[in-house]
Design a protein around this motif. Structure first.
Motif, mmCIF file in Angstrom:
data_model
loop_
_atom_site.group_PDB
_atom_site.id
_atom_site.type_symbol
_atom_site.label_atom_id
_atom_site.label_comp_id
_atom_site.label_asym_id
_atom_site.label_seq_id
_atom_site.Cartn_x
_atom_site.Cartn_y
_atom_site.Cartn_z
ATOM 1 N N TYR A 25 1.023 -1.036 -0.304
ATOM 2 C CA TYR A 25 -0.208 -0.100 0.150
ATOM 3 C C TYR A 25 0.960 1.309 0.098
ATOM 4 N N ILE A 26 1.945 1.575 0.441
ATOM 5 C CA ILE A 26 2.745 2.514 0.605
ATOM 6 C C ILE A 26 3.486 2.609 -0.206
ATOM 7 N N THR A 27 4.380 1.539 -1.374
ATOM 8 C CA THR A 27 4.536 2.076 -2.399
ATOM 9 C C THR A 27 3.456 2.449 -3.439
ATOM 10 N N LEU A 28 2.254 1.606 -3.532
ATOM 11 C CA LEU A 28 1.812 2.203 -4.462
ATOM 12 C C LEU A 28 1.406 3.508 -4.428
ATOM 13 N N ILE A 29 1.205 4.255 -3.059
ATOM 14 C CA ILE A 29 0.955 5.610 -3.327
ATOM 15 C C ILE A 29 2.415 6.134 -2.973
ATOM 16 N N ILE A 82 2.268 6.644 -6.826
ATOM 17 C CA ILE A 82 1.349 6.560 -8.063
ATOM 18 C C ILE A 82 1.554 8.625 -7.832
ATOM 19 N N VAL A 83 2.101 8.945 -6.904
ATOM 20 C CA VAL A 83 2.313 10.317 -7.149
ATOM 21 C C VAL A 83 3.366 11.033 -7.759
ATOM 22 N N PRO A 84 4.594 10.298 -7.749
ATOM 23 C CA PRO A 84 5.115 10.893 -9.309
ATOM 24 C C PRO A 84 5.033 10.892 -10.772
ATOM 25 N N VAL A 85 4.033 9.828 -10.830
ATOM 26 C CA VAL A 85 3.214 9.327 -11.778
ATOM 27 C C VAL A 85 2.425 10.346 -12.456
ATOM 28 N N LYS A 120 14.148 2.510 2.425
ATOM 29 C CA LYS A 120 13.389 4.256 2.674
ATOM 30 C C LYS A 120 13.443 4.567 1.413
ATOM 31 N N LEU A 121 14.097 5.338 1.155
ATOM 32 C CA LEU A 121 15.007 6.169 0.348
ATOM 33 C C LEU A 121 15.157 5.185 -1.022
ATOM 34 N N PHE A 122 15.332 4.438 -1.043
ATOM 35 C CA PHE A 122 15.649 4.075 -2.660
ATOM 36 C C PHE A 122 14.094 3.766 -2.942
ATOM 37 N N CYS A 123 12.852 3.465 -1.769
ATOM 38 C CA CYS A 123 11.701 2.837 -3.407
ATOM 39 C C CYS A 123 10.884 4.323 -3.397
ATOM 40 N N ILE A 124 11.659 5.335 -2.730
ATOM 41 C CA ILE A 124 11.172 6.599 -2.624
ATOM 42 C C ILE A 124 11.731 6.918 -3.794
ATOM 43 N N LEU A 125 13.458 7.297 -4.349
ATOM 44 C CA LEU A 125 13.246 7.477 -5.566
ATOM 45 C C LEU A 125 13.700 6.750 -6.593
ATOM 46 N N LEU A 126 13.092 5.439 -6.455
ATOM 47 C CA LEU A 126 12.779 4.231 -7.452
ATOM 48 C C LEU A 126 11.627 5.366 -8.349
ATOM 49 N N PRO A 127 10.119 5.548 -8.523
ATOM 50 C CA PRO A 127 9.068 5.902 -9.542
ATOM 51 C C PRO A 127 10.337 6.470 -10.344
ATOM 52 N N PHE A 128 11.125 8.118 -9.668
ATOM 53 C CA PHE A 128 11.389 8.862 -10.208
ATOM 54 C C PHE A 128 12.615 8.392 -11.516
ATOM 55 N N TRP A 167 2.345 5.059 -17.409
ATOM 56 C CA TRP A 167 1.786 4.579 -16.427
ATOM 57 C C TRP A 167 2.511 3.100 -15.966
ATOM 58 N N LEU A 168 3.206 2.822 -16.976
ATOM 59 C CA LEU A 168 3.771 1.451 -15.643
ATOM 60 C C LEU A 168 4.851 1.353 -15.032
ATOM 61 N N VAL A 169 5.007 3.140 -15.118
ATOM 62 C CA VAL A 169 5.532 3.109 -14.035
ATOM 63 C C VAL A 169 5.871 2.692 -12.581
ATOM 64 N N ILE A 170 4.283 2.961 -12.264
ATOM 65 C CA ILE A 170 3.004 2.497 -11.059
ATOM 66 C C ILE A 170 3.601 0.568 -10.886
ATOM 67 N N PRO A 171 2.780 -0.013 -11.697
ATOM 68 C CA PRO A 171 2.873 -1.307 -11.021
ATOM 69 C C PRO A 171 4.816 -2.249 -11.682
ATOM 70 N N PHE A 172 5.545 -1.544 -11.917
ATOM 71 C CA PHE A 172 7.104 -1.998 -11.874
ATOM 72 C C PHE A 172 8.345 -1.432 -11.078
ATOM 73 N N SER A 173 7.390 -0.453 -10.044
ATOM 74 C CA SER A 173 8.121 0.425 -9.265
ATOM 75 C C SER A 173 7.352 -0.502 -7.810
ATOM 76 N N VAL A 174 6.339 -0.693 -7.377
ATOM 77 C CA VAL A 174 5.330 -1.674 -6.774
ATOM 78 C C VAL A 174 5.977 -2.724 -6.636
ATOM 79 N N LEU A 175 6.254 -3.760 -7.982
ATOM 80 C CA LEU A 175 6.607 -5.312 -7.323
ATOM 81 C C LEU A 175 8.155 -4.512 -7.482
ATOM 82 N N ILE A 176 9.095 -3.440 -7.824
ATOM 83 C CA ILE A 176 10.858 -4.023 -7.410
ATOM 84 C C ILE A 176 10.272 -3.152 -5.619
#
Length: 335
Positions: A21-25, A28-31, A236-244, A267-276
Motif C-alpha cells: 500500500y505504501i509503495t503504491l502511493i 502514484i504521486v510522481p507519475v 526507504k530511500l530507494f523505494c522513494i527514488l525508484l519511481p522518479f 503509467w507502467l512505472v506504478i506496477p513495476f515500481s511497486v513490484l521492485i
C-alpha cells in the motif's frame, strides 16, 4: 518455525500488504505529477537509482545472512540442550538407585526447561513481534508461553516450597540449576553415587549453564542497531527514488509503441515500481523476522516443541506411560 513445504503466496501477501500500500502511493504521486501536471523535471537519472539499489541490495543481503546465522546458532544451542538432557536423564536413572531422587532430578530439569523457555519468550524493546503485521499473523498459530502462566507450568514439576523460592528469584532457570547442583552434592555426601559419577553429573549441570548462557546471549544482545537502522534507511530511500528514476525510461518506450498505449507508457512505472519495491521491503521484513529467534514469531526456533520432546523422552526413561502429547503445528507453524 514453519513446518510445511513453504509459505503460501496469499500468506506472504497478507503479511507484507502494508508495504505494498505504501509503495503504491509512493509510485502514484510522481507519475501523476509527470504525466498529468507536466512536471517532467522531477525525473532523475536512472544511474543514480541503480547505484543506490545496488548498495541497498548488498546491505540487505548482509543483514539477512547475519540474522539467519543468529537463528541457526539458536537452533544449535537448543539441539545441544536436547542431547545433553537425554544424557542427564540416563545418568540420573543409572547412577542413582533411589527412584524418588531420580524423579526429583528429572522433573526439576523439566522445570529448568520451562523457566528457560519462558525467559526466552519475554519481550525486549528491539524485538518486532509487537509490530502490527507480526501481531496480526499470530492469530494463525499458538505461543504456549502466552497461553499459560509460568507458575502453573512449574508447579507440575517441583514442590510448593521450591516453587515459592523460584518464583521469588530473578533468573529462575539459573536458580533451578543451582538446586540441581545442591541435590547432586547431597546424593554424593550420602554415598549414593561415587566420586566419578558425582563429577560427571556436575559436568552436566555446567553444560546446562553453558547452554543457558549462550541462549541468553542471543536473547539479550540484538542484531547491532546501527546495521539495522542503515538497512531500513537505505530501503526507504530507494523505494522513494525508484519511481522518479523510472519515469524517463518508460517515457522513452513511447517512441517504439503504437496503439492505445502510445503516450501512456509512463503509467507502467506504478506496477513495476511497486513490484521492485516489494522485493526489497519483503527481504527487509524477512530479515527482521529472523533477527530474534525466541520472540514468538512464526519463524522462531521451536523451543516449546523441543522442550516437550525432551520431557517425553526422559519420562519414558523413567518407565512412565502417561506421557504428555507432542505439540502439533497449527497452520504449519509450531513453536
Amino acid at each position: 518455525m514453519h513446518s510445511g513445504k513453504s509459505y503460501k503466496i496469499s500468506e506472504f501477501l497478507l503479511w507484507t500488504r502494508r508495504n505494498i500500500y505504501i509503495t503504491l502511493i509512493i509510485s502514484i504521486v510522481p507519475v501523476l505529477l509527470y504525466q498529468l501536471a507536466g512536471f517532467t523535471w522531477i525525473a532523475i537519472p536512472w544511474t543514480v537509482v541503480s547505484l543506490l539499489g545496488t548498495a541497498t541490495a548488498f546491505i540487505v543481503g548482509f543483514k539477512n545472512t547475519q540474522t539467519y546465522n543468529r537463528t541457526w546458532e539458536a537452533r544449535q544451542i537448543w539441539g545441544a540442550i536436547l542431547n545433553s538432557s537425554r544424557t542427564f536423564g540416563t545418568m540420573s536413572r543409572d547412577f542413582i538407585d533411589n527412584s524418588d531422587v531420580t524423579k526429583e532430578l528429572v522433573y526439576r530439569h523439566f522445570a529448568w526447561l520451562t523457566a528457560l523457555r519462558y525467559a526466552m519468550r519475554d519481550s525486549r524493546a528491539w524485538e518486532t513481534s509487537s509490530k502490527t503485521y507480526n501481531k496480526e499473523y499470530q492469530a494463525f498459530y499458538d505461543i504456549p508461553e502466552r497461553e499459560k502462566s509460568i507458575e502453573s507450568e512449574l508447579e507440575k514439576y517441583i514442590s510448593p516450597d521450591e516453587l515459592k523460592y523460584i518464583l521469588s528469584t530473578k533468573n529462575k532457570a539459573a536458580q533451578l540449576l543451582s538446586l540441581q547442583s545442591k541435590t547432586i552434592k547431597e546424593i554424593f555426601v550420602n554415598k549414593d553415587i561415587d566420586s566419578h559419577q558425582f563429577v560427571e553429573m556436575h559436568r552436566m549441570v555446567k553444560e546446562f549453564y553453558d547452554h543457558q548462557g549462550k541462549s541468553e546471549r542471543i536473547k539479550n544482545f540484538p542484531y547491532p542497531r546501527q546495521f539495522a537502522s542503515i538497512n531500513s534507511f537505505f530501503i526507504k530511500l530507494f523505494c522513494i527514488l525508484l519511481p522518479f528514476g523510472m519515469l524517463n525510461e518508460f517515457d522513452k518506450l513511447n517512441d517504439s509503441i503504437e496503439g492505445i498505449m502510445k503516450g501512456q507508457m509512463v503509467w507502467l512505472v506504478i506496477p513495476f515500481s511497486v513490484l521492485i519495491s516489494w522485493v526489497y521491503t519483503s527481504l527487509e521484513q524477512v530479515g527482521e523476522s529472523t533477527e530474534n529467534p525466541f520472540e514468538g514469531s512464526a519463524n522462531d526456533v521451536p523451543i516449546s516443541q523441543m522442550s516437550r520432546t525432551i520431557e517425553i523422552d526422559m519420562r519414558e526413561m523413567l518407565g512412565e506411560t502417561d506421557l504428555p502429547p507432542a505439540l502439533q503445528p497449527k497452520n504449519n507453524i509450531i513453536l
